[in-house]
Design a protein around this motif. Structure first.
Motif, PDB file in Angstrom:
ATOM      1  N   THR A  56       0.799  -1.226   0.000  1.00  0.00           N
ATOM      2  CA  THR A  56       0.000   0.000   0.000  1.00  0.00           C
ATOM      3  C   THR A  56       0.836   1.282   0.000  1.00  0.00           C
ATOM      4  O   THR A  56       0.306   2.353  -0.320  1.00  0.00           O
ATOM      5  N   GLY A 115      -3.632   0.434  -8.216  1.00  0.00           N
ATOM      6  CA  GLY A 115      -3.885   1.588  -7.366  1.00  0.00           C
ATOM      7  C   GLY A 115      -2.661   2.491  -7.296  1.00  0.00           C
ATOM      8  O   GLY A 115      -1.592   2.048  -6.865  1.00  0.00           O
ATOM      9  N   PRO A 125      -8.802   7.489  -2.058  1.00  0.00           N
ATOM     10  CA  PRO A 125      -8.411   6.139  -2.486  1.00  0.00           C
ATOM     11  C   PRO A 125      -7.538   6.207  -3.732  1.00  0.00           C
ATOM     12  O   PRO A 125      -7.704   7.098  -4.579  1.00  0.00           O
ATOM     13  N   PRO A 201     -21.230  -2.640  -5.159  1.00  0.00           N
ATOM     14  CA  PRO A 201     -19.891  -2.169  -5.563  1.00  0.00           C
ATOM     15  C   PRO A 201     -19.287  -3.131  -6.567  1.00  0.00           C
ATOM     16  O   PRO A 201     -19.391  -4.355  -6.414  1.00  0.00           O
ATOM     17  N   THR A 263      -8.614  -2.063   3.180  1.00  0.00           N
ATOM     18  CA  THR A 263      -9.938  -1.655   2.711  1.00  0.00           C
ATOM     19  C   THR A 263      -9.875  -0.323   1.988  1.00  0.00           C
ATOM     20  O   THR A 263     -10.533  -0.119   0.963  1.00  0.00           O
ATOM     21  N   TRP A 264      -9.064   0.601   2.521  1.00  0.00           N
ATOM     22  CA  TRP A 264      -8.880   1.885   1.838  1.00  0.00           C
ATOM     23  C   TRP A 264      -8.179   1.688   0.501  1.00  0.00           C
ATOM     24  O   TRP A 264      -8.575   2.278  -0.511  1.00  0.00           O
ATOM     25  N   ASN A 266      -7.844  -1.084  -1.522  1.00  0.00           N
ATOM     26  CA  ASN A 266      -8.524  -1.834  -2.582  1.00  0.00           C
ATOM     27  C   ASN A 266     -10.028  -1.586  -2.623  1.00  0.00           C
ATOM     28  O   ASN A 266     -10.750  -2.292  -3.319  1.00  0.00           O
ATOM     29  N   ARG A 267     -10.485  -0.587  -1.861  1.00  0.00           N
ATOM     30  CA  ARG A 267     -11.890  -0.173  -1.855  1.00  0.00           C
ATOM     31  C   ARG A 267     -12.831  -1.285  -1.415  1.00  0.00           C
ATOM     32  O   ARG A 267     -14.006  -1.315  -1.816  1.00  0.00           O
ATOM     33  N   GLY A 268     -12.330  -2.197  -0.600  1.00  0.00           N
ATOM     34  CA  GLY A 268     -13.165  -3.256  -0.057  1.00  0.00           C
ATOM     35  C   GLY A 268     -13.366  -4.448  -0.960  1.00  0.00           C
ATOM     36  O   GLY A 268     -14.156  -5.350  -0.632  1.00  0.00           O
ATOM     37  N   ASP A 283      -7.035  -9.895  -2.248  1.00  0.00           N
ATOM     38  CA  ASP A 283      -7.413  -8.767  -3.092  1.00  0.00           C
ATOM     39  C   ASP A 283      -8.013  -9.316  -4.385  1.00  0.00           C
ATOM     40  O   ASP A 283      -7.324  -9.953  -5.182  1.00  0.00           O
ATOM     41  N   ARG A 285      -8.934  -7.873  -7.012  1.00  0.00           N
ATOM     42  CA  ARG A 285      -8.675  -7.122  -8.242  1.00  0.00           C
ATOM     43  C   ARG A 285      -7.610  -7.765  -9.110  1.00  0.00           C
ATOM     44  O   ARG A 285      -7.552  -7.513 -10.313  1.00  0.00           O
TER      45      ARG A 285
END
Length: 352
Positions: A56, A115, A125, A201, A263-264, A266-268, A283, A285
């Motif tokens: 991150t 990200g 984010p 989402p 969570t921040w 990968n936006r959950g 993750d 994604r």
């Protein structure tokens, strides 16, 4: 994006800006500037062993649109002040060559799903426009060919024409990727609304090495659904397959610092699994169901059934094991087949 693509993009941009007599030097200098932001990765390895921090904090300060112009200006000033060479001879062109080569790195990274913290030290984010895969051979080739031409015939008009054409085509390819994403998202929205998941989402991302086959993931009350879409073969509605997740366990550990950070970042978009008494977060994604690239053990279950925090530990993805590499090759072969073929409609799968 991968390091090689950043080399070609940075070099091509710099060489297109500087005078023709400086072109070979600009190919090398631009390649270095285009790669510079990723210097944070080895630095972070020296500073921490926390795998969540490594994930991150990468693409943060070193990819910031607030920081990089200052770095580029400093490097330009040092070469102009002490170099007494090409930069001093044509300072304005070299200034913009360095700046643009440097800034294209984070902007290109933002087209992937990982990200990129473009606005660090602000805290929105990370940007994840997710319209190209982290390795895209066609995009890289559009830059590598003019890079090679400019190296071979640097002073000829052909070099400049090749560089401009390559940059224009590469930009057009990125524009196509955004259009392709829009087309996929439109079909996904229709299918998810029909499943009662109109407000779920979701994200879409191209499958490895192409922009013709896409994967869409949407979160549900009890897990997530995954669907794919070929822009070449598919004509009917999208179909989604449901997958469970330990959403209750995830809610119980949501306040842990490591989980908040993930969570921040990968936006959950995470799957939660209990493995040998530990809660492992994946993750969603990056990877192909059921194996994902980034998996972290973040908590251990006590005999009383509560979750206690542990030092985050990265769990190896199954496909990285030697015995699983054959399955990975099979998955890529299936992906190639899927680009050109629409499979029969499966049995409907509702929200999980």
């Amino acid at each position: 994006m991968d390091s090689l693509t950043h080399v070609f993009l940075g070099g091509a941009i710099a060489a297109a800006i500087v005078p023709a007599r400086h072109r070979r030097a600009a190919l090398l200098a631009g390649a270095a500037m285009g790669s510079l932001p990723d210097i944070d990765a080895p630095i972070l390895l020296l500073l921490t062993g926390d795998p969540i921090a490594l994930m991150t904090v990468h693409r943060s300060f070193s990819h910031s649109l607030f920081v990089l112009p200052l770095v580029g200006a400093l490097i330009w000033w040092l070469f102009r002040r002490f170099g007494h060479g090409r930069v001093a001879e044509s300072p304005q062109r070299w200034f913009w060559a360095m700046q643009v080569a440097l800034l294209t790195h984070p902007l290109l990274d933002a087209f992937t799903v990982y990200g990129t913290q473009l606005w660090w030290p602000l805290h929105p984010p990370p940007a994840m426009w997710s319209s190209v895969f982290i390795i895209d051979p066609l995009y890289t080739l559009l830059l590598a060919v003019p890079w090679g031409i400019a190296w071979c015939v640097p002073a000829r008009p052909l070099a400049q024409r090749a560089l401009v054409a390559g940059l224009a085509l590469s930009c057009a390819y990125l524009a196509w990727s955004l259009l392709a994403k829009h087309l996929v998202d439109r079909e996904a929205d229709r299918a998810l609304a029909a499943m009662g998941l109109g407000n779920a989402p979701r994200f879409s991302v191209p499958m490895p090495f192409n922009t013709l086959l896409w994967r869409v993931v949407a979160m549900t009350p009890n897990g997530y659904v995954v669907g794919d879409r070929s822009l070449v073969a598919d004509r009917g509605p999208m179909h989604f397959e449901g997958h469970p997740s330990q959403v209750q366990a995830l809610a119980e550990v949501a306040a842990l610092p490591a989980v908040e950070r993930l969570t921040w970042f990968n936006r959950g978009f995470m799957r939660a699994q209990v493995v040998d008494g530990e809660l492992v977060l994946s993750d969603l994604r990056m990877g192909l169901e059921p194996e994902y690239n980034f998996n972290f053990a973040v908590a251990r279950q006590t005999p009383e059934g509560r979750w206690e925090e542990i030092a985050p530990r990265q769990v190896q993805a199954g496909y990285r094991a030697p015995v699983a590499r054959g399955h990975l090759r099979e998955a890529l072969a299936r992906m190639w087949w899927r680009i050109w073929n629409e499979p029969p409609a499966p049995t409907a799968s509702g929200p999980q």
